[in-house]
Design an enzyme around this catalytic site. Structure first.
Site, PDB file in Angstrom:
ATOM      1  N   PRO A   2       0.811  -1.222   0.000  1.00  0.00           N
ATOM      2  CA  PRO A   2       0.000   0.000   0.000  1.00  0.00           C
ATOM      3  C   PRO A   2       0.842   1.269   0.000  1.00  0.00           C
ATOM      4  CG  PRO A   2      -0.075  -1.076   2.146  1.00  0.00           C
ATOM      5  CD  PRO A   2       0.669  -1.987   1.243  1.00  0.00           C
ATOM      6  N   GLU A   3       0.500   2.191  -0.867  1.00  0.00           N
ATOM      7  CA  GLU A   3       1.090   3.516  -0.878  1.00  0.00           C
ATOM      8  C   GLU A   3      -0.042   4.515  -0.649  1.00  0.00           C
ATOM      9  OE1 GLU A   3       3.874   4.173  -4.109  1.00  0.00           O
ATOM     10  OE2 GLU A   3       4.310   2.036  -4.241  1.00  0.00           O
TER      11      GLU A   3
END
Ligand SMILES: [Zn+2]
Length: 274
Positions: A2-3
């Site tokens: 996840p970013e």
């Protein structure tokens, strides 16, 4: 992994699931993911009502009544999932039972995610939050700001963009995608970028975040976060596309290693022969 866009999607989903809800109980299945202790967090949360969910870079900040606050990080493989009470899920690490009969599960195969208890009133000023650079979605990011933050840096621009103190929320995929959109060579020294290149990279950052958010779908409708590493459709222009033709110039896309991570890029667009 996840970013910023995936965490923003998660924030929207959690805000919808938790709106108006009271926490009945927290069950901790993986105590090492929780601080200061499973018992303390469970005691603090029980009976409190949700007030709001914010995001700073890749951190989720959740506020509840009683000045109870949580900082949550998804780590590498974390995700929040909602199910009716009584279900067990794979890689289940935490269960938050709500007063509407649902349970929010924190699933995390690799167990790099975590949850910390703090006063809600202190969340925004925690050292880990205060140390972050500007968040492109929340604070904006333009060429002059980016150039100032990269000034003097001897690192490759791809590596510098992933430094959370330079720009917050950008990881391996978003950095490579932004540089491709900007037609900037990922190997260039960050401090040597021209004003025009910095403006292009800032624009590329906004474009790739918007594109990734759109590919996740609306958090008002959709429940599940999509991770491309798990076999989800690859929405990216260059990420994991080595050997495929560049969507702009048809040169075969390439991969190089920077700071121990893979950078996907186009040798045609991003390093045209002089
Ligand atoms: Zn190209």
């Amino acid at each position: 992994m996840p970013e910023l866009p995936e965490v923003e999607f998660t924030r929207g989903v959690l805000a919808r699931w938790l709106a108006g809800r009271r926490v009945d109980a927290l069950t901790v299945l993986a105590p090492k993911l929780v601080a200061p202790s499973a018992q303390k967090v469970a005691q603090a949360l029980a009976g409190q009502r949700f007030l709001g969910a914010e995001r700073r870079a890749k951190y989720l900040l959740l506020s509840f009544t009683g000045d109870v606050g949580l900082v949550s990080h998804l780590g590498m493989t974390g995700r929040w999932t909602r199910r009716p009470a009584g279900e067990a899920l794979r890689h289940d690490r935490l269960q938050l039972a709500l007063d509407d009969g649902h349970v929010l599960h924190f699933q995390d195969m690799r167990m790099f995610g975590w949850l910390e208890l703090h006063p809600a009133s202190a969340l925004a000023t925690l050292p880990v939050i205060a140390a972050l650079g500007p968040d492109p979605l929340r604070d904006g990011l333009d060429g002059p700001t980016l150039q100032a933050r990269l000034a003097g840096s001897k690192r490759a621009v791809k590596v510098a963009l992933m430094d959370q103190a330079v720009v917050a929320g950008i990881g391996n995929i978003q950095a490579a995608e932004a540089l491709f959109r900007a037609k900037v060579d990922p190997r260039l020294l960050a401090g040597a970028l021209t004003a025009a290149q910095c403006a292009a990279v800032a624009k590329g950052v906004h474009q790739t975040i918007a594109h990734t958010l759109a590919s996740q779908g609306s958090p008002q409708v959709k429940d599940e976060i999509a991770y491309v590493e798990e076999g989800g459709e690859n929405p990216f222009l260059v990420y994991d596309r080595r050997g495929e033709p560049c969507p702009v110039c048809r040169t075969p896309l390439a991969r190089l290693t920077q700071g121990g991570r893979s950078t996907y890029w186009c040798p045609g667009c991003q390093a045209p022969p002089a």
